[in-house]
Design an enzyme around this catalytic site. Structure first.
Site, short mmCIF file in Angstrom:
data_model
loop_
_atom_site.label_atom_id
_atom_site.label_comp_id
_atom_site.label_asym_id
_atom_site.label_seq_id
_atom_site.Cartn_x
_atom_site.Cartn_y
_atom_site.Cartn_z
N SER A 185 0.82 -1.23 0.00
CA SER A 185 0.00 0.00 0.00
C SER A 185 0.85 1.27 0.00
O SER A 185 1.97 1.28 0.50
CB SER A 185 -0.90 0.03 1.23
OG SER A 185 -1.71 -1.10 1.26
N GLN B 267 -22.37 -4.88 24.82
CA GLN B 267 -23.76 -4.71 25.28
C GLN B 267 -24.03 -5.63 26.48
O GLN B 267 -24.63 -5.22 27.46
CB GLN B 267 -24.71 -5.04 24.11
CG GLN B 267 -26.13 -4.59 24.34
CD GLN B 267 -26.23 -3.06 24.41
OE1 GLN B 267 -25.35 -2.34 23.93
NE2 GLN B 267 -27.29 -2.57 25.03
N GLY C 247 -4.31 2.11 -2.10
CA GLY C 247 -4.69 1.11 -1.09
C GLY C 247 -5.39 -0.05 -1.77
O GLY C 247 -4.75 -0.99 -2.24
N GLU D 70 -5.45 -6.15 4.49
CA GLU D 70 -5.36 -7.26 3.52
C GLU D 70 -6.61 -7.33 2.63
O GLU D 70 -7.08 -8.41 2.25
CB GLU D 70 -5.06 -8.58 4.23
CG GLU D 70 -3.70 -8.52 4.90
CD GLU D 70 -3.10 -9.85 5.24
OE1 GLU D 70 -3.36 -10.83 4.53
OE2 GLU D 70 -2.32 -9.90 6.22
N ASP E 55 -4.24 -13.83 -1.12
CA ASP E 55 -5.24 -14.91 -1.05
C ASP E 55 -5.00 -15.76 0.19
O ASP E 55 -5.92 -16.13 0.90
CB ASP E 55 -5.16 -15.81 -2.29
CG ASP E 55 -5.88 -15.22 -3.50
OD1 ASP E 55 -6.68 -14.29 -3.32
OD2 ASP E 55 -5.64 -15.71 -4.63
N GLY F 243 -2.97 -14.83 2.84
CA GLY F 243 -2.97 -13.96 4.01
C GLY F 243 -4.38 -13.71 4.55
O GLY F 243 -4.59 -13.64 5.76
N1 CAA Z 1 -3.77 -14.34 -7.74
C1 CAA Z 1 -2.93 -14.13 -8.78
N2 CAA Z 1 -3.21 -13.29 -9.80
C2 CAA Z 1 -4.38 -12.63 -9.75
C3 CAA Z 1 -5.30 -12.79 -8.71
C4 CAA Z 1 -4.97 -13.68 -7.66
N3 CAA Z 1 -5.79 -13.89 -6.64
N4 CAA Z 1 -6.37 -11.99 -8.93
C5 CAA Z 1 -6.14 -11.37 -10.08
N5 CAA Z 1 -4.94 -11.74 -10.58
C6 CAA Z 1 -4.31 -11.31 -11.81
C7 CAA Z 1 -5.31 -11.29 -12.98
O1 CAA Z 1 -5.38 -12.55 -13.59
C8 CAA Z 1 -4.76 -10.24 -13.87
O2 CAA Z 1 -3.70 -10.78 -14.63
P1 CAA Z 1 -3.57 -10.52 -16.23
O3 CAA Z 1 -3.44 -9.05 -16.42
O4 CAA Z 1 -2.36 -11.29 -16.64
O5 CAA Z 1 -4.84 -11.04 -16.84
C9 CAA Z 1 -4.11 -9.25 -12.91
O6 CAA Z 1 -3.91 -9.95 -11.69
C10 CAA Z 1 -4.98 -8.03 -12.65
O7 CAA Z 1 -6.23 -8.49 -12.17
P2 CAA Z 1 -7.49 -7.55 -12.08
O8 CAA Z 1 -7.76 -6.93 -13.42
O9 CAA Z 1 -8.57 -8.34 -11.45
O10 CAA Z 1 -6.96 -6.40 -11.11
P3 CAA Z 1 -7.69 -5.18 -10.48
O11 CAA Z 1 -6.82 -4.01 -10.63
O12 CAA Z 1 -9.11 -5.10 -10.97
O13 CAA Z 1 -7.64 -5.52 -8.90
C11 CAA Z 1 -8.41 -6.38 -6.83
C12 CAA Z 1 -8.23 -6.60 -8.33
C13 CAA Z 1 -9.09 -7.63 -6.33
C14 CAA Z 1 -9.30 -5.19 -6.57
C15 CAA Z 1 -7.02 -6.18 -6.19
O14 CAA Z 1 -6.44 -4.97 -6.60
C16 CAA Z 1 -7.04 -6.21 -4.69
O15 CAA Z 1 -7.13 -7.29 -4.10
N6 CAA Z 1 -6.91 -5.03 -4.02
C17 CAA Z 1 -6.77 -4.96 -2.60
C18 CAA Z 1 -5.33 -4.85 -2.20
C19 CAA Z 1 -5.12 -5.26 -0.78
O16 CAA Z 1 -5.64 -6.26 -0.31
N7 CAA Z 1 -4.30 -4.49 -0.08
C20 CAA Z 1 -3.99 -4.81 1.26
C21 CAA Z 1 -2.59 -4.36 1.54
S1 CAA Z 1 -1.64 -5.47 2.42
C22 CAA Z 1 -1.83 -5.03 4.03
O17 CAA Z 1 -2.92 -4.89 4.48
C23 CAA Z 1 -0.55 -4.76 4.71
C24 CAA Z 1 -0.36 -5.18 6.08
O18 CAA Z 1 0.65 -4.80 6.63
C25 CAA Z 1 -1.28 -6.08 6.83
#
Ligand code: CAA
Length: 383
Positions: free
Chosen positions: A127, A337, A132, A364, A241, A243
Protein backbone atom coordinates in the site's frame (compact mmCIF):
# COMPACT_ATOMS: atom_id res chain seq x y z
CA UNK A 1 -16.76 -27.94 18.82
CA UNK A 2 -16.95 -29.30 15.30
CA UNK A 3 -17.32 -32.64 13.56
CA UNK A 4 -14.16 -31.92 11.58
CA UNK A 5 -11.45 -33.88 13.35
CA UNK A 6 -7.93 -32.60 13.62
CA UNK A 7 -4.88 -34.77 13.04
CA UNK A 8 -2.74 -35.52 16.09
CA UNK A 9 -0.22 -32.93 14.92
CA UNK A 10 -2.87 -30.25 14.30
CA UNK A 11 -4.36 -30.95 17.74
CA UNK A 12 -0.93 -30.55 19.32
CA UNK A 13 -0.35 -27.25 17.54
CA UNK A 14 -3.75 -25.98 18.71
CA UNK A 15 -3.09 -27.04 22.31
CA UNK A 16 0.39 -25.54 22.33
CA UNK A 17 -0.98 -22.25 20.99
CA UNK A 18 -3.81 -22.26 23.55
CA UNK A 19 -1.44 -22.87 26.47
CA UNK A 20 1.01 -20.28 25.23
CA UNK A 21 -1.80 -17.74 24.89
CA UNK A 22 -3.07 -18.40 28.41
CA UNK A 23 0.38 -18.33 30.01
CA UNK A 24 2.34 -15.77 28.00
CA UNK A 25 -0.03 -13.59 26.00
CA UNK A 26 -3.15 -12.92 28.06
CA UNK A 27 -1.23 -11.56 31.08
CA UNK A 28 0.40 -8.80 28.99
CA UNK A 29 -2.18 -8.09 26.28
CA UNK A 30 -4.04 -5.22 27.97
CA UNK A 31 -0.92 -3.38 29.11
CA UNK A 32 0.72 -3.73 25.68
CA UNK A 33 -2.42 -2.33 24.09
CA UNK A 34 -2.68 0.56 26.52
CA UNK A 35 1.03 1.49 26.36
CA UNK A 36 1.45 0.75 22.62
CA UNK A 37 4.21 -1.76 23.45
CA UNK A 38 5.45 -4.10 20.74
CA UNK A 39 5.38 -7.60 22.36
CA UNK A 40 9.06 -8.30 21.74
CA UNK A 41 9.47 -11.12 24.28
CA UNK A 42 6.29 -12.86 23.17
CA UNK A 43 7.38 -12.74 19.52
CA UNK A 44 10.81 -14.13 20.46
CA UNK A 45 9.14 -17.03 22.24
CA UNK A 46 6.76 -17.58 19.32
CA UNK A 47 9.85 -17.86 17.13
CA UNK A 48 11.36 -20.44 19.49
CA UNK A 49 8.09 -22.39 19.34
CA UNK A 50 8.31 -22.44 15.54
CA UNK A 51 5.23 -20.23 15.11
CA UNK A 52 6.89 -17.48 13.07
CA UNK A 53 7.54 -19.71 10.05
CA UNK A 54 4.96 -22.42 10.46
CA UNK A 55 4.66 -23.31 6.76
CA UNK A 56 8.33 -22.85 5.92
CA UNK A 57 9.88 -26.25 5.06
CA UNK A 58 12.17 -27.68 7.72
CA UNK A 59 15.14 -27.55 5.32
CA UNK A 60 14.91 -23.73 5.50
CA UNK A 61 14.53 -23.63 9.27
CA UNK A 62 10.73 -23.62 9.47
CA UNK A 63 8.21 -25.93 11.11
CA UNK A 64 7.06 -27.55 7.84
CA UNK A 65 3.42 -27.60 8.95
CA UNK A 66 0.31 -27.33 6.80
CA UNK A 67 -1.72 -24.14 6.45
CA UNK A 68 -4.53 -25.56 8.56
CA UNK A 69 -2.15 -25.86 11.53
CA UNK A 70 -1.14 -22.23 11.06
CA UNK A 71 -4.80 -21.16 11.03
CA UNK A 72 -5.52 -23.13 14.20
CA UNK A 73 -2.57 -21.52 15.97
CA UNK A 74 -3.45 -18.04 14.80
CA UNK A 75 -7.03 -18.27 16.10
CA UNK A 76 -5.72 -19.27 19.54
CA UNK A 77 -3.07 -16.53 19.63
CA UNK A 78 -5.66 -13.91 18.62
CA UNK A 79 -7.96 -15.01 21.45
CA UNK A 80 -5.31 -13.50 23.71
CA UNK A 81 -4.01 -10.60 21.65
CA UNK A 82 -4.93 -9.61 18.11
CA UNK A 83 -1.79 -7.45 17.85
CA UNK A 84 0.43 -10.46 18.46
CA UNK A 85 -1.62 -12.37 15.89
CA UNK A 86 -1.17 -9.57 13.34
CA UNK A 87 2.61 -9.55 13.79
CA UNK A 88 2.73 -13.34 13.48
CA UNK A 89 0.45 -13.42 10.45
CA UNK A 90 2.41 -10.80 8.50
CA UNK A 91 5.65 -12.70 9.08
CA UNK A 92 4.14 -16.09 8.17
CA UNK A 93 1.74 -15.41 5.34
CA UNK A 94 2.90 -12.14 3.79
CA UNK A 95 6.67 -12.54 4.06
CA UNK A 96 7.77 -16.17 4.50
CA UNK A 97 5.08 -17.42 2.14
CA UNK A 98 5.97 -15.39 -1.00
CA UNK A 99 9.70 -16.04 -0.45
CA UNK A 100 8.97 -19.76 -0.10
CA UNK A 101 6.70 -19.79 -3.17
CA UNK A 102 8.51 -17.45 -5.57
CA UNK A 103 12.06 -17.27 -4.20
CA UNK A 104 15.22 -18.71 -5.72
CA UNK A 105 17.13 -21.33 -3.75
CA UNK A 106 19.57 -18.63 -2.61
CA UNK A 107 16.76 -16.32 -1.51
CA UNK A 108 15.11 -19.12 0.47
CA UNK A 109 18.39 -20.11 2.10
CA UNK A 110 19.38 -16.50 2.72
CA UNK A 111 16.16 -15.13 4.18
CA UNK A 112 13.81 -17.83 5.41
CA UNK A 113 15.85 -19.40 8.21
CA UNK A 114 16.12 -16.22 10.32
CA UNK A 115 12.52 -15.19 9.60
CA UNK A 116 11.16 -18.62 10.47
CA UNK A 117 12.68 -18.74 13.95
CA UNK A 118 11.90 -15.15 14.88
CA UNK A 119 15.53 -13.96 14.70
CA UNK A 120 14.37 -11.52 12.07
CA UNK A 121 10.98 -9.98 11.47
CA UNK A 122 9.33 -9.30 8.14
CA UNK A 123 6.90 -6.77 6.72
CA UNK A 124 4.95 -6.47 3.47
CA UNK A 125 4.98 -3.20 1.56
CA UNK A 126 2.24 -2.93 -1.02
CA UNK A 127 0.00 0.00 0.00
CA UNK A 128 0.90 3.62 -0.59
CA UNK A 129 -0.60 6.94 0.48
CA UNK A 130 -2.63 7.03 -2.76
CA UNK A 131 -2.80 3.31 -3.55
CA UNK A 132 -4.69 1.11 -1.09
CA UNK A 133 -7.47 -0.99 -2.61
CA UNK A 134 -6.26 0.00 -6.08
CA UNK A 135 -2.84 -1.48 -5.43
CA UNK A 136 -1.82 -1.44 -9.11
CA UNK A 137 -1.74 2.37 -9.10
CA UNK A 138 1.40 2.41 -6.92
CA UNK A 139 3.99 5.12 -7.58
CA UNK A 140 7.11 3.62 -5.96
CA UNK A 141 9.64 3.01 -8.73
CA UNK A 142 12.46 0.53 -9.16
CA UNK A 143 14.98 1.37 -11.87
CA UNK A 144 17.58 -1.15 -13.00
CA UNK A 145 21.10 0.25 -12.76
CA UNK A 146 23.84 -2.36 -13.37
CA UNK A 147 23.58 -5.05 -10.73
CA UNK A 148 21.13 -3.06 -8.57
CA UNK A 149 17.63 -1.64 -8.69
CA UNK A 150 17.22 1.87 -7.30
CA UNK A 151 14.00 2.25 -5.32
CA UNK A 152 12.23 5.56 -4.71
CA UNK A 153 8.83 6.19 -3.18
CA UNK A 154 6.66 5.95 -0.09
CA UNK A 155 4.74 3.05 1.42
CA UNK A 156 1.92 3.32 3.95
CA UNK A 157 0.08 1.26 6.58
CA UNK A 158 3.00 -1.12 6.98
CA UNK A 159 2.37 -3.53 9.85
CA UNK A 160 5.70 -4.34 11.61
CA UNK A 161 7.21 -1.42 9.68
CA UNK A 162 9.10 0.00 12.66
CA UNK A 163 10.59 -3.32 13.85
CA UNK A 164 11.05 -5.29 10.63
CA UNK A 165 14.47 -6.44 9.42
CA UNK A 166 13.30 -7.70 6.03
CA UNK A 167 10.65 -6.29 3.73
CA UNK A 168 8.83 -7.69 0.73
CA UNK A 169 8.43 -4.54 -1.35
CA UNK A 170 6.34 -3.90 -4.46
CA UNK A 171 7.47 -1.24 -6.90
CA UNK A 172 6.88 -0.45 -10.53
CA UNK A 173 9.67 -1.23 -12.99
CA UNK A 174 7.55 0.08 -15.88
CA UNK A 175 4.72 2.48 -15.05
CA UNK A 176 3.32 2.35 -18.61
CA UNK A 177 2.44 -1.33 -18.14
CA UNK A 178 0.27 -0.58 -15.07
CA UNK A 179 -0.17 -3.79 -13.02
CA UNK A 180 2.00 -5.75 -15.46
CA UNK A 181 4.89 -3.41 -14.62
CA UNK A 182 4.89 -4.20 -10.89
CA UNK A 183 7.86 -6.16 -9.51
CA UNK A 184 8.70 -7.55 -6.08
CA UNK A 185 11.90 -7.08 -4.09
CA UNK A 186 13.29 -8.47 -0.86
CA UNK A 187 14.78 -5.49 0.94
CA UNK A 188 17.00 -5.46 3.99
CA UNK A 189 15.62 -2.64 6.15
CA UNK A 190 19.19 -1.60 7.06
CA UNK A 191 19.86 -0.64 3.42
CA UNK A 192 20.84 3.04 3.11
CA UNK A 193 17.94 5.04 1.71
CA UNK A 194 15.23 3.27 3.75
CA UNK A 195 13.69 5.45 6.45
CA UNK A 196 10.82 4.92 8.83
CA UNK A 197 8.33 7.77 8.80
CA UNK A 198 5.20 8.46 10.80
CA UNK A 199 3.85 5.77 13.12
CA UNK A 200 0.06 5.73 13.01
CA UNK A 201 -1.99 6.34 16.18
CA UNK A 202 -4.59 3.62 15.83
CA UNK A 203 -8.00 2.60 17.13
CA UNK A 204 -6.95 -1.02 17.61
CA UNK A 205 -4.07 -3.51 17.31
CA UNK A 206 -2.16 -0.89 19.23
CA UNK A 207 0.70 -3.21 20.20
CA UNK A 208 1.72 -3.36 16.53
CA UNK A 209 3.52 -0.65 14.66
CA UNK A 210 1.86 0.68 11.50
CA UNK A 211 4.43 2.80 9.72
CA UNK A 212 5.07 4.92 6.71
CA UNK A 213 8.30 3.93 4.97
CA UNK A 214 10.32 6.00 2.54
CA UNK A 215 12.75 4.84 -0.12
CA UNK A 216 15.24 7.37 -1.36
CA UNK A 217 17.74 6.10 -3.93
CA UNK A 218 17.75 2.77 -2.11
CA UNK A 219 20.06 0.27 -3.86
CA UNK A 220 18.65 -3.25 -3.91
CA UNK A 221 20.75 -6.04 -5.46
CA UNK A 222 19.35 -7.62 -8.64
CA UNK A 223 19.53 -10.94 -6.80
CA UNK A 224 16.81 -9.68 -4.46
CA UNK A 225 14.21 -9.46 -7.22
CA UNK A 226 11.51 -11.93 -6.14
CA UNK A 227 10.04 -13.74 -9.15
CA UNK A 228 10.44 -12.06 -12.52
CA UNK A 229 10.13 -8.40 -13.45
CA UNK A 230 6.44 -7.62 -14.00
CA UNK A 231 5.19 -10.57 -11.92
CA UNK A 232 4.79 -8.46 -8.79
CA UNK A 233 1.06 -7.81 -8.95
CA UNK A 234 0.29 -11.51 -9.27
CA UNK A 235 2.71 -12.28 -6.42
CA UNK A 236 0.89 -9.69 -4.28
CA UNK A 237 -2.60 -11.04 -5.00
CA UNK A 238 -1.52 -14.67 -4.68
CA UNK A 239 0.10 -13.85 -1.34
CA UNK A 240 -2.98 -11.96 -0.15
CA UNK A 241 -5.24 -14.91 -1.05
CA UNK A 242 -3.40 -16.89 1.62
CA UNK A 243 -2.97 -13.96 4.01
CA UNK A 244 -6.72 -13.30 4.04
CA UNK A 245 -7.40 -16.74 5.52
CA UNK A 246 -5.07 -15.71 8.34
CA UNK A 247 -6.94 -12.45 8.94
CA UNK A 248 -10.20 -14.41 8.93
CA UNK A 249 -8.73 -16.70 11.61
CA UNK A 250 -7.69 -13.62 13.55
CA UNK A 251 -11.27 -12.34 13.39
CA UNK A 252 -12.59 -15.71 14.62
CA UNK A 253 -10.12 -15.60 17.52
CA UNK A 254 -11.21 -12.12 18.55
CA UNK A 255 -14.90 -13.06 18.30
CA UNK A 256 -14.40 -16.30 20.23
CA UNK A 257 -12.65 -14.44 23.05
CA UNK A 258 -15.54 -11.96 23.17
CA UNK A 259 -18.07 -14.78 23.33
CA UNK A 260 -16.22 -16.64 26.09
CA UNK A 261 -15.85 -13.48 28.20
CA UNK A 262 -19.52 -12.63 27.64
CA UNK A 263 -20.75 -16.04 28.78
CA UNK A 264 -18.59 -15.92 31.92
CA UNK A 265 -19.76 -12.41 32.72
CA UNK A 266 -23.42 -13.24 32.07
CA UNK A 267 -23.24 -16.21 34.43
CA UNK A 268 -21.74 -14.09 37.22
CA UNK A 269 -23.64 -10.83 36.84
CA UNK A 270 -26.93 -10.62 38.70
CA UNK A 271 -29.90 -8.40 37.90
CA UNK A 272 -33.49 -8.55 39.10
CA UNK A 273 -32.54 -11.39 41.46
CA UNK A 274 -30.97 -13.76 38.95
CA UNK A 275 -27.99 -14.20 36.65
CA UNK A 276 -28.39 -12.15 33.50
CA UNK A 277 -27.71 -15.38 31.54
CA UNK A 278 -31.15 -16.55 32.73
CA UNK A 279 -32.84 -13.88 30.61
CA UNK A 280 -33.93 -15.03 27.19
CA UNK A 281 -33.02 -11.71 25.57
CA UNK A 282 -29.41 -12.30 26.53
CA UNK A 283 -29.52 -16.01 25.65
CA UNK A 284 -30.61 -15.10 22.10
CA UNK A 285 -27.58 -12.81 21.78
CA UNK A 286 -25.29 -15.64 22.92
CA UNK A 287 -26.97 -18.03 20.46
CA UNK A 288 -26.44 -15.67 17.52
CA UNK A 289 -22.85 -14.93 18.55
CA UNK A 290 -21.99 -18.63 18.81
CA UNK A 291 -23.68 -19.49 15.51
CA UNK A 292 -21.99 -16.74 13.52
CA UNK A 293 -18.59 -17.66 14.98
CA UNK A 294 -19.06 -21.33 14.12
CA UNK A 295 -20.07 -20.43 10.55
CA UNK A 296 -17.01 -18.15 10.24
CA UNK A 297 -14.68 -20.83 11.57
CA UNK A 298 -16.01 -23.37 9.09
CA UNK A 299 -15.38 -20.94 6.22
CA UNK A 300 -11.83 -20.38 7.49
CA UNK A 301 -11.18 -24.09 7.80
CA UNK A 302 -12.62 -24.76 4.35
CA UNK A 303 -10.34 -22.18 2.74
CA UNK A 304 -7.29 -23.52 4.62
CA UNK A 305 -8.02 -27.13 3.65
CA UNK A 306 -8.49 -26.11 0.00
CA UNK A 307 -5.15 -24.29 0.07
CA UNK A 308 -3.44 -27.32 1.61
CA UNK A 309 -4.95 -29.58 -1.06
CA UNK A 310 -3.88 -27.32 -3.91
CA UNK A 311 -7.48 -26.45 -4.88
CA UNK A 312 -8.15 -22.88 -6.14
CA UNK A 313 -9.27 -21.06 -3.02
CA UNK A 314 -9.28 -17.28 -3.70
CA UNK A 315 -13.08 -16.99 -3.50
CA UNK A 316 -13.27 -19.09 -0.32
CA UNK A 317 -10.48 -17.05 1.26
CA UNK A 318 -12.35 -13.82 0.46
CA UNK A 319 -15.62 -15.29 1.79
CA UNK A 320 -13.92 -16.38 5.00
CA UNK A 321 -12.36 -12.96 5.55
CA UNK A 322 -15.54 -11.06 4.70
CA UNK A 323 -17.80 -13.15 6.90
CA UNK A 324 -15.41 -13.60 9.81
CA UNK A 325 -14.48 -9.91 9.92
CA UNK A 326 -18.09 -8.75 9.90
CA UNK A 327 -18.87 -11.41 12.50
CA UNK A 328 -16.05 -10.20 14.74
CA UNK A 329 -17.38 -6.64 14.54
CA UNK A 330 -20.95 -7.77 15.29
CA UNK A 331 -20.00 -10.18 18.07
CA UNK A 332 -17.74 -7.70 19.86
CA UNK A 333 -20.51 -5.07 19.71
CA UNK A 334 -22.87 -7.54 21.39
CA UNK A 335 -20.16 -8.46 23.91
CA UNK A 336 -19.95 -4.83 25.04
CA UNK A 337 -23.76 -4.71 25.28
CA UNK A 338 -23.78 -7.82 27.49
CA UNK A 339 -21.16 -6.27 29.76
CA UNK A 340 -23.21 -3.05 29.94
CA UNK A 341 -21.34 -0.04 31.34
CA UNK A 342 -18.41 -2.23 32.38
CA UNK A 343 -17.96 -3.29 28.76
CA UNK A 344 -17.40 0.34 27.80
CA UNK A 345 -14.46 0.64 30.17
CA UNK A 346 -10.93 -0.75 30.11
CA UNK A 347 -11.73 -2.84 33.23
CA UNK A 348 -12.76 -5.64 30.85
CA UNK A 349 -11.03 -6.64 27.61
CA UNK A 350 -14.18 -6.55 25.46
CA UNK A 351 -13.60 -2.92 24.45
CA UNK A 352 -10.15 -3.98 23.17
CA UNK A 353 -11.70 -6.84 21.19
CA UNK A 354 -14.18 -4.36 19.68
CA UNK A 355 -11.40 -1.96 18.66
CA UNK A 356 -9.20 -4.78 17.34
CA UNK A 357 -12.04 -6.37 15.36
CA UNK A 358 -12.43 -3.31 13.13
CA UNK A 359 -9.09 -3.70 11.37
CA UNK A 360 -10.07 -7.15 10.10
CA UNK A 361 -12.65 -5.41 7.88
CA UNK A 362 -9.91 -3.19 6.45
CA UNK A 363 -6.44 -4.67 6.08
CA UNK A 364 -5.36 -7.26 3.52
CA UNK A 365 -8.31 -6.06 1.44
CA UNK A 366 -11.39 -4.27 2.75
CA UNK A 367 -14.75 -6.03 2.99
CA UNK A 368 -15.68 -4.25 -0.24
CA UNK A 369 -12.64 -5.74 -2.01
CA UNK A 370 -13.60 -9.21 -0.73
CA UNK A 371 -17.09 -8.70 -2.18
CA UNK A 372 -15.52 -7.77 -5.55
CA UNK A 373 -13.43 -10.96 -5.53
CA UNK A 374 -16.42 -13.12 -4.51
CA UNK A 375 -18.78 -11.52 -7.03
CA UNK A 376 -16.32 -11.84 -9.92
CA UNK A 377 -15.78 -15.54 -9.24
CA UNK A 378 -19.47 -16.27 -8.67
CA UNK A 379 -20.48 -14.48 -11.87
CA UNK A 380 -17.90 -16.54 -13.79
CA UNK A 381 -19.01 -19.84 -12.22
CA UNK A 382 -22.75 -19.59 -12.79
CA UNK A 383 -23.79 -19.27 -16.42
N1 CAA B 1 -3.77 -14.34 -7.74
C1 CAA B 1 -2.93 -14.13 -8.78
N2 CAA B 1 -3.21 -13.29 -9.80
C2 CAA B 1 -4.38 -12.63 -9.75
C3 CAA B 1 -5.30 -12.79 -8.71
C4 CAA B 1 -4.97 -13.68 -7.66
N3 CAA B 1 -5.79 -13.89 -6.64
N4 CAA B 1 -6.37 -11.99 -8.93
C5 CAA B 1 -6.14 -11.37 -10.08
N5 CAA B 1 -4.94 -11.74 -10.58
C6 CAA B 1 -4.31 -11.31 -11.81
C7 CAA B 1 -5.31 -11.29 -12.98
O1 CAA B 1 -5.38 -12.55 -13.59
C8 CAA B 1 -4.76 -10.24 -13.87
O2 CAA B 1 -3.70 -10.78 -14.63
P1 CAA B 1 -3.57 -10.52 -16.23
O3 CAA B 1 -3.44 -9.05 -16.42
O4 CAA B 1 -2.36 -11.29 -16.64
O5 CAA B 1 -4.84 -11.04 -16.84
C9 CAA B 1 -4.11 -9.25 -12.91
O6 CAA B 1 -3.91 -9.95 -11.69
C10 CAA B 1 -4.98 -8.03 -12.65
O7 CAA B 1 -6.23 -8.49 -12.17
P2 CAA B 1 -7.49 -7.55 -12.08
O8 CAA B 1 -7.76 -6.93 -13.42
O9 CAA B 1 -8.57 -8.34 -11.45
O10 CAA B 1 -6.96 -6.40 -11.11
P3 CAA B 1 -7.69 -5.18 -10.48
O11 CAA B 1 -6.82 -4.01 -10.63
O12 CAA B 1 -9.11 -5.10 -10.97
O13 CAA B 1 -7.64 -5.52 -8.90
C11 CAA B 1 -8.41 -6.38 -6.83
C12 CAA B 1 -8.23 -6.60 -8.33
C13 CAA B 1 -9.09 -7.63 -6.33
C14 CAA B 1 -9.30 -5.19 -6.57
C15 CAA B 1 -7.02 -6.18 -6.19
O14 CAA B 1 -6.44 -4.97 -6.60
C16 CAA B 1 -7.04 -6.21 -4.69
O15 CAA B 1 -7.13 -7.29 -4.10
N6 CAA B 1 -6.91 -5.03 -4.02
C17 CAA B 1 -6.77 -4.96 -2.60
C18 CAA B 1 -5.33 -4.85 -2.20
C19 CAA B 1 -5.12 -5.26 -0.78
O16 CAA B 1 -5.64 -6.26 -0.31
N7 CAA B 1 -4.30 -4.49 -0.08
C20 CAA B 1 -3.99 -4.81 1.26
C21 CAA B 1 -2.59 -4.36 1.54
S1 CAA B 1 -1.64 -5.47 2.42
C22 CAA B 1 -1.83 -5.03 4.03
O17 CAA B 1 -2.92 -4.89 4.48
C23 CAA B 1 -0.55 -4.76 4.71
C24 CAA B 1 -0.36 -5.18 6.08
O18 CAA B 1 0.65 -4.80 6.63
C25 CAA B 1 -1.28 -6.08 6.83
Amino acid sequence: MSIISLSEEQGMVQNTAREFTNNEIKPVASINDREHLFPKDVIKKLGELGFMGMNVPEQYGGSGLDYFSYILALEEICKGCASTGAIMSVNNSLVCSPIKTFGTENQKKGFLSDLAVGKKLGCFMLSEPEAGSDAASMKTTAVLNGDHYILNGAKSWITNGAEADIAVVFATTDKTLKHKGVSTFIVDMETPGVTIGKLEEKLGIRATSTAQIFFEDCKVPVNNLLGKEGEGFKIALHTLDGGRIGIAAQAVGIAQAALEDSVRYANERKAFGKSISDFQGLQFMIADMATRIEASRLLVWQAAVMKDRGIKYGKQSAMAKLFAAETAMWVTTKAIQIHGGYGYTTDYPVERYFRDAKITEIYEGTSEIQRIVIARETLKEIQ
